[in-house]
Design an enzyme around this catalytic site. Structure first.
Site, PDB file in Angstrom:
ATOM      1  CG  ASN A 216       2.693  29.663 -24.239  1.00 24.83           C
ATOM      2  OD1 ASN A 216       3.250  29.774 -25.314  1.00 24.83           O
ATOM      3  ND2 ASN A 216       2.362  28.473 -23.739  1.00 24.83           N
ATOM      4  CE  LYS A 343      12.521  24.721 -16.112  1.00 24.56           C
ATOM      5  NZ  LYS A 343      12.162  25.726 -17.078  1.00 24.56           N
TER       6      LYS A 343
HETATM    7  O1  C5P Z   1       9.158  22.556 -16.588  1.00 30.73           O
HETATM    8  P1  C5P Z   1       9.108  23.414 -17.786  1.00 30.73           P
HETATM    9  O2  C5P Z   1       7.736  23.569 -18.355  1.00 30.73           O
HETATM   10  O3  C5P Z   1       9.802  24.719 -17.641  1.00 30.73           O
HETATM   11  O4  C5P Z   1       9.991  22.594 -18.852  1.00 30.73           O
HETATM   12  C1  C5P Z   1      10.125  22.962 -20.170  1.00 30.73           C
HETATM   13  C2  C5P Z   1      10.430  21.735 -21.013  1.00 30.73           C
HETATM   14  O5  C5P Z   1       9.510  20.698 -20.727  1.00 30.73           O
HETATM   15  C3  C5P Z   1      10.267  22.023 -22.492  1.00 30.73           C
HETATM   16  O6  C5P Z   1      11.154  21.179 -23.188  1.00 30.73           O
HETATM   17  C4  C5P Z   1       8.811  21.658 -22.740  1.00 30.73           C
HETATM   18  O7  C5P Z   1       8.584  21.315 -24.094  1.00 30.73           O
HETATM   19  C5  C5P Z   1       8.644  20.467 -21.835  1.00 30.73           C
HETATM   20  N1  C5P Z   1       7.285  20.298 -21.293  1.00 30.73           N
HETATM   21  C6  C5P Z   1       6.529  19.216 -21.668  1.00 30.73           C
HETATM   22  N2  C5P Z   1       5.265  19.047 -21.167  1.00 30.73           N
HETATM   23  C7  C5P Z   1       4.764  19.912 -20.272  1.00 30.73           C
HETATM   24  C8  C5P Z   1       5.508  21.037 -19.881  1.00 30.73           C
HETATM   25  C9  C5P Z   1       6.772  21.200 -20.401  1.00 30.73           C
HETATM   26  O8  C5P Z   1       6.987  18.412 -22.494  1.00 30.73           O
HETATM   27  N3  C5P Z   1       3.533  19.717 -19.820  1.00 30.73           N
END
Ligand code: C5P
Length: 403
Positions: A216, A343
């Protein structure tokens, strides 16, 4: 400017180094701002700088004689390079030309400014300004990287129309940005002394085959700014970074990783004794079920790639939270607040920083951000557009309240 900020530099002595680029005229504005904020400003001009702006301009703005040479007879013994070096609270070189940057990187001391840099123990901020091709040149970038590694603070130039007519990155940073950096260094609170902070940053690469991956556009800038700000405020800081082109911040233990699985491993290894974990990384939510050993060959038929979910790193930490503070980031293109609150709850976070990437001046690759901070007690704070470093400090202010 707020009154408190105006007063905050009143006991500081700032050496303003001006080298020979057209942006030297912007240093006049900086000199004036510093003086108005109460600082004593000692201007040091290289001989090339004096071709662009007369020393008298700085003398009038700072109410002090300007240092123009190592060898000019001086009236006051005090303006000798060693005494200036010893009494400086901070030095800022704006603009810093490629030549001055190279001399400092090599330790050359052939004029007052470069001799002063070798002699002082004060923090030094370097604000490069030059043609975009010169700035992109590997030698200049290598020299800047070397200086960063030695603890110099670099305020990167901005993109835009340059004096030579080219458009690109090389324009001296905004005077407000430079001033903000000076203030944050001089007025740095040490309120995270004794606190161990782990920050995740950047994207991840999820490999499809040896030459392709899913990723990304995250640049890592927000996470790096958080790590830098935490270090500045005295925290023992660990940065777990996905692939970025950013240099490792000086004084921060930086662990570079590639995939979401690597990031999870590094975070779980390090998080046990961290009081604060900030998940600023844009971790991929899915990874290919199998990465091919060899390059997948093109065929005329459709191609289906099976993906499996990655481990939610911050979510996992949320399950065994203990007394640790967990801060997440949320990027959404719609229903930002509702999605972020969901979240906050589901990942058992203390705070979530919401980022609406659809707004200009916010999001992945920009130097500024516009965020809303939500906490688990129902608090909400919307921050205006500001640099990522300023945003980082505001986030740390909120974390400090929770500590
Ligand atoms: O659920 P989402 O991906 O939108 O959440 C974002 C948050 O979760 C951010 O703080 C990101 O660093 C963390 N995250 C994580 N591991 C993942 C996906 C997201 O720590 N596999």
């Amino acid at each position: 400017m707020e009154k408190t900020n105006q007063q905050s530099l009143s006991d500081k002595i700032i050496v303003l180094g001006v080298s020979g680029g057209i942006a030297a005229y912007k240093a006049c504005d900086l000199a004036s701002k510093l003086r108005q904020s109460g600082a004593e400003v000692i201007t040091v001009m290289t001989s090339a700088a004096q071709q662009f702006v007369a020393p008298l301009t700085f003398q009038s703005l700072t109410h002090r004689p300007v240092i123009t040479s190592l060898f000019t007879p001086i009236e006051e013994w005090e303006i000798e390079h060693i005494s200036v070096a010893q009494k400086a609270s901070l030095a800022v070189i704006a603009p810093a030309t490629a030549n001055v940057i190279a001399k400092i990187a090599l330790g050359i001391a052939d004029d007052f400014l470069t001799t002063f840099v070798l002699a002082t123990r004060a923090p030094i901020i370097i604000c490069p300004a030059m043609n975009c091709d010169m700035y992109a040149n590997k030698v200049v970038q290598g020299n800047l990287q070397c200086l960063r590694g030695r603890g110099f603070h670099i305020v990167e130039p901005e993109e835009g129309m340059l004096a030579c007519g080219d458009v690109g990155k090389g324009r001296l940073a905004n005077v407000e940005t430079i001033f903000g950096r000076i203030r944050s260094l001089l007025c740095a609170r040490r309120d995270f002394e004794g606190v161990k902070v782990l920050v995740t940053a950047g994207p991840t690469h999820e490999h499809i085959d040896p030459v392709r991956y899913i990723t990304n556009p995250s640049s890592g800038k927000m996470g790096y700014a958080l790590a830098e700000a935490a270090r500045e405020r005295g925290a023992h800081t660990i940065l777990v970074s996905g692939p970025t082109s950013l240099p490792s911040p000086a004084g921060v233990e930086t662990i570079r990783v590639d995939t979401a699985a690597d990031m999870a491993k590094a975070v779980f290894d390090k998080a046990s004794d961290c009081k604060v974990v900030i998940g600023a990384a844009a971790v991929s939510d899915y990874a290919p079920e199998l990465a091919a050993d060899q390059k997948i060959k093109k065929k005329p038929s459709d191609f289906t790639l099976k993906l499996k979910p990655t481990l939610d790193i911050i979510g996992e930490l949320g399950k065994h939270k203990g007394r640790r503070l967990l801060i997440g980031f949320s990027v959404e293109t719609r229903d930002l607040i509702e999605n972020s609150l969901r979240k906050l709850k589901s990942k058992n976070l203390d705070m979530i920083v919401c980022n609406d990437v659809t707004q200009p001046g916010a999001g992945f690759a920009t130097d500024t951000n516009i965020v809303t901070i939500l906490d688990k007690k129902g608090g909400s704070e919307q921050l205006p557009q500001m640099s990522k470093l300023q945003t980082a400090h505001r986030i740390l202010d909120r974390i400090h309240e929770l500590l």
